[in-house]
Motif scaffolding. Structure first.
Motif, PDB file in Angstrom:
ATOM      1  N   TYR A  50      20.624  26.336  81.570  1.00 20.81           N
ATOM      2  CA  TYR A  50      21.110  25.790  80.299  1.00 20.81           C
ATOM      3  C   TYR A  50      20.830  24.292  80.200  1.00 20.81           C
ATOM      4  O   TYR A  50      20.463  23.787  79.128  1.00 20.81           O
ATOM      5  CB  TYR A  50      22.605  26.051  80.145  1.00 20.81           C
ATOM      6  CG  TYR A  50      22.912  27.319  79.383  1.00 20.81           C
ATOM      7  CD1 TYR A  50      22.963  27.325  77.988  1.00 20.81           C
ATOM      8  CD2 TYR A  50      23.127  28.520  80.043  1.00 20.81           C
ATOM      9  CE1 TYR A  50      23.238  28.482  77.289  1.00 20.81           C
ATOM     10  CE2 TYR A  50      23.405  29.686  79.346  1.00 20.81           C
ATOM     11  CZ  TYR A  50      23.454  29.654  77.963  1.00 20.81           C
ATOM     12  OH  TYR A  50      23.714  30.816  77.271  1.00 20.81           O
ATOM     13  N   ARG A 112      29.705  28.814  77.036  1.00 25.86           N
ATOM     14  CA  ARG A 112      29.806  29.417  75.700  1.00 25.86           C
ATOM     15  C   ARG A 112      30.344  28.407  74.680  1.00 25.86           C
ATOM     16  O   ARG A 112      29.882  28.362  73.531  1.00 25.86           O
ATOM     17  CB  ARG A 112      30.681  30.661  75.761  1.00 25.86           C
ATOM     18  CG  ARG A 112      30.730  31.452  74.462  1.00 25.86           C
ATOM     19  CD  ARG A 112      31.541  32.725  74.598  1.00 25.86           C
ATOM     20  NE  ARG A 112      30.821  33.742  75.349  1.00 25.86           N
ATOM     21  CZ  ARG A 112      31.134  34.162  76.571  1.00 25.86           C
ATOM     22  NH1 ARG A 112      32.173  33.632  77.199  1.00 25.86           N
ATOM     23  NH2 ARG A 112      30.439  35.101  77.175  1.00 25.86           N
ATOM     24  N   TRP A 115      27.290  25.553  74.293  1.00 27.88           N
ATOM     25  CA  TRP A 115      26.001  25.958  73.737  1.00 27.88           C
ATOM     26  C   TRP A 115      26.069  27.192  72.831  1.00 27.88           C
ATOM     27  O   TRP A 115      25.053  27.580  72.261  1.00 27.88           O
ATOM     28  CB  TRP A 115      25.005  26.210  74.863  1.00 27.88           C
ATOM     29  CG  TRP A 115      24.519  24.945  75.503  1.00 27.88           C
ATOM     30  CD1 TRP A 115      23.680  24.029  74.953  1.00 27.88           C
ATOM     31  CD2 TRP A 115      24.840  24.458  76.819  1.00 27.88           C
ATOM     32  NE1 TRP A 115      23.445  23.003  75.836  1.00 27.88           N
ATOM     33  CE2 TRP A 115      24.151  23.235  76.995  1.00 27.88           C
ATOM     34  CE3 TRP A 115      25.640  24.944  77.851  1.00 27.88           C
ATOM     35  CZ2 TRP A 115      24.238  22.485  78.163  1.00 27.88           C
ATOM     36  CZ3 TRP A 115      25.730  24.191  79.012  1.00 27.88           C
ATOM     37  CH2 TRP A 115      25.041  22.988  79.163  1.00 27.88           C
ATOM     38  N   GLY A 116      27.216  27.820  72.737  1.00 31.92           N
ATOM     39  CA  GLY A 116      27.333  28.969  71.865  1.00 31.92           C
ATOM     40  C   GLY A 116      26.994  30.271  72.551  1.00 31.92           C
ATOM     41  O   GLY A 116      26.627  30.324  73.727  1.00 31.92           O
ATOM     42  N   GLU A 117      27.105  31.351  71.798  1.00 29.68           N
ATOM     43  CA  GLU A 117      26.899  32.699  72.321  1.00 29.68           C
ATOM     44  C   GLU A 117      25.433  33.093  72.366  1.00 29.68           C
ATOM     45  O   GLU A 117      25.012  33.882  73.217  1.00 29.68           O
ATOM     46  CB  GLU A 117      27.671  33.702  71.454  1.00 29.68           C
ATOM     47  CG  GLU A 117      27.707  35.120  71.989  1.00 29.68           C
ATOM     48  CD  GLU A 117      28.574  35.248  73.233  1.00 29.68           C
ATOM     49  OE1 GLU A 117      28.228  36.066  74.102  1.00 29.68           O
ATOM     50  OE2 GLU A 117      29.584  34.533  73.323  1.00 29.68           O
ATOM     51  N   GLN A 118      24.619  32.554  71.455  1.00 28.67           N
ATOM     52  CA  GLN A 118      23.222  32.972  71.356  1.00 28.67           C
ATOM     53  C   GLN A 118      22.393  32.412  72.520  1.00 28.67           C
ATOM     54  O   GLN A 118      22.602  31.271  72.938  1.00 28.67           O
ATOM     55  CB  GLN A 118      22.619  32.498  70.030  1.00 28.67           C
ATOM     56  CG  GLN A 118      23.263  33.114  68.811  1.00 28.67           C
ATOM     57  CD  GLN A 118      23.114  34.627  68.791  1.00 28.67           C
ATOM     58  OE1 GLN A 118      22.056  35.168  69.139  1.00 28.67           O
ATOM     59  NE2 GLN A 118      24.178  35.323  68.396  1.00 28.67           N
ATOM     60  N   PRO A 119      21.457  33.209  73.050  1.00 26.50           N
ATOM     61  CA  PRO A 119      20.589  32.708  74.126  1.00 26.50           C
ATOM     62  C   PRO A 119      19.749  31.521  73.659  1.00 26.50           C
ATOM     63  O   PRO A 119      19.372  31.423  72.494  1.00 26.50           O
ATOM     64  CB  PRO A 119      19.710  33.918  74.460  1.00 26.50           C
ATOM     65  CG  PRO A 119      20.462  35.100  73.952  1.00 26.50           C
ATOM     66  CD  PRO A 119      21.214  34.634  72.749  1.00 26.50           C
ATOM     67  N   LEU A 120      19.458  30.620  74.586  1.00 24.04           N
ATOM     68  CA  LEU A 120      18.613  29.467  74.295  1.00 24.04           C
ATOM     69  C   LEU A 120      17.180  29.768  74.708  1.00 24.04           C
ATOM     70  O   LEU A 120      16.916  30.595  75.582  1.00 24.04           O
ATOM     71  CB  LEU A 120      19.115  28.235  75.048  1.00 24.04           C
ATOM     72  CG  LEU A 120      20.504  27.706  74.686  1.00 24.04           C
ATOM     73  CD1 LEU A 120      20.771  26.406  75.432  1.00 24.04           C
ATOM     74  CD2 LEU A 120      20.641  27.500  73.193  1.00 24.04           C
ATOM     75  N   ALA A 215      15.902  35.487  79.725  1.00 23.13           N
ATOM     76  CA  ALA A 215      16.768  34.963  78.672  1.00 23.13           C
ATOM     77  C   ALA A 215      17.780  33.996  79.283  1.00 23.13           C
ATOM     78  O   ALA A 215      18.428  34.317  80.276  1.00 23.13           O
ATOM     79  CB  ALA A 215      17.488  36.104  77.957  1.00 23.13           C
ATOM     80  N   GLN A 217      21.091  32.849  78.982  1.00 19.42           N
ATOM     81  CA  GLN A 217      22.273  33.336  78.289  1.00 19.42           C
ATOM     82  C   GLN A 217      23.477  33.326  79.217  1.00 19.42           C
ATOM     83  O   GLN A 217      23.336  33.209  80.446  1.00 19.42           O
ATOM     84  CB  GLN A 217      22.045  34.755  77.782  1.00 19.42           C
ATOM     85  CG  GLN A 217      21.702  35.756  78.869  1.00 19.42           C
ATOM     86  CD  GLN A 217      21.336  37.116  78.318  1.00 19.42           C
ATOM     87  OE1 GLN A 217      21.448  37.352  77.122  1.00 19.42           O
ATOM     88  NE2 GLN A 217      20.901  38.011  79.173  1.00 19.42           N
TER      89      GLN A 217
END
Length: 306
Positions: A50, A112, A115-120, A215, A217
C-alpha cells in the motif's frame, strides 16, 4: 509436454519462491531468535504494498516508491516491536497468537480507513513492461526477470550479512541459543528491534515488487503468510539457508503443479475431471511436501538449533 511451457513455469516458480524467501527470511529470524509467533508478519507485507502504491499515486517513480515503502514499513515494524511485541516475549505462544491476530485486524482496518475498500493499482515500470526473449521461442516478462534478479541479490546480500558481519554473528548466536548469547553480552533489545525492522523491510520489498502482479487490497497478507510458515517449517526454524531452500521448493512445486498437473491429468482422464481435480490436488501438494520433509527430518532441512 511443451519444453517452453516447462521453462516458463520453472521461471515463474523461481520468481514466486524468491518472493516467499523475502517473507520467510524475516519470519524465521523472528521465530528462531525471539521465539515469537508473529501472525501480523503478512500484514506488514500488505502495508508495504500500500505504501508503494500510494507513493506512485503521488507521482513518485517506481524505484522511489519501493524505497519509501521499505523504509516506512521498517520504521513501523520497529515501532511495533518497541511498543507492543516486546511485552510478549515472556508470554506463552497462545498469548502471542492472540495479540498478533488482533494486530492483523487493527492493521487491516487502519489500511481500510486510510486508503478505502477498493484495491489500489501499482503499475509496472514502462521500461519493464514488455517481454524479453531468453531462448528461441521463450519470451518472458522483463518485470518478472527483475523480481528474480532482486530476489537473488537479496539472498546473496543476506547470506553475506549473516555469515560475515558482527550483526550476523549475533543473529546466528541468538538463533542457536538465545539465553547463552545474552549471557555472553549480545545486546538483546537492540538485536530484536533490528531483526524485526529488517524482517518488516523484507516484507515491504516483497509486497511492493509483487504489487504490479497481484491486487493491492486489504487482507492480502493472510494467504501468503500461510505459505511463509510452510517455508520455515520445511527449511528449519531460524535458518536463512533453510528459508531459501524451502521457499524455492514451495515456489516451484506450487507453480508447477497448478499448471502442469491439470495437463498431465488430461492424458489420464476426461477434461472435466482434470479441470476440477487438478487444482484441488495442486493446492494440497505443498502440504504433502511439508509432511514428507518433516517425516524425514522433523526439525526441517537446515535447523538452526540442533
Amino acid at each position: 509436454m511443451d519444453l517452453i511451457l516447462i521453462a516458463e513455469q520453472a521461471l515463474n516458480g523461481l520468481q514466486f519462491g524468491l518472493m516467499l524467501f523475502l517473507l520467510a527470511a524475516g519470519l524465521t529470524l523472528v521465530f528462531g531468535i525471539m521465539d515469537m509467533i508473529n501472525l501480523a508478519h503478512g500484514s506488514l507485507y500488505m502495508v508495504g504494498a500500500y505504501l508503494a502504491a500510494a507513493a506512485m499515486a503521488a507521482g513518485a517513480s517506481f524505484m522511489v516508491a519501493v524505497i519509501a515503502a521499505v523504509a516506512g514499513t521498517a520504521l513501523l515494524g520497529m515501532a511495533l516491536e518497541v511498543t507492543l511485541l516486546r511485552r510478549l516475549y515472556q508470554r506463552d505462544h497462545l498469548s502471542q497468537v492472540l495479540a498478533t491476530f488482533a494486530l492483523i485486524l487493527m492493521l487491516n482496518e487502519s489500511v481500510r480507513m486510510i486508503w478505502g475498500e477498493q484495491p489500489l493499482m501499482l503499475g509496472t515500470p514502462a521500461a519493464l513492461s514488455g517481454p524479453v526473449e531468453l531462448l528461441p521461442g521463450l519470451m518472458y516478462p522483463a518485470y518478472r526477470l527483475l523480481i528474480i534478479g532482486v530476489g537473488l541479490a537479496v539472498a546473496v546480500l543476506l547470506y553475506l550479512l549473516v555469515t560475515r558481519t558482527r550483526w550476523g554473528m549475533w543473529v546466528r548466536a541468538g538463533a542457536s541459543n538465545r539465553a547463552m548469547a545474552s549471557a555472553m553480552g549480545v545486546p538483546a533489545d537492540r538485536l530484536f528491534t533490528a531483526v524485526f525492522g529488517f524482517g518488516a523491510a523484507l516484507c515491504a520489498l516483497a509486497g511492493s515488487l509483487l504489487g504490479p502482479l497481484l491486487a493491492v487490497q486489504v487482507g492480502m497478507g493472510e494467504s501468503i503468510l500461510i505459505l511463509a510458515f510452510v517455508v520455515i517449517v520445511i527449511g528449519g526454524i531460524g535458518s536463512i539457508r533453510g528459508a531459501l531452500v524451502g521457499a524455492l521448493l514451495v515456489g516451484l512445486v506450487d507453480t508447477g503443479s497448478r499448471t502442469l498437473l491439470p495437463a498431465l491429468l488430461r492424458r489420464l482422464a476426461s477434461p472435466e475431471v482434470a479441470s476440477s481435480l487438478g487444482p484441488a490436488l495442486a493446492s494440497i501438494l505443498i502440504y504433502v511436501l511439508m509432511a514428507a520433509v518433516l517425516f524425514w527430518k522433523p526439525r526441517g532441512l537446515f535447523p538452526a538449533r540442533g
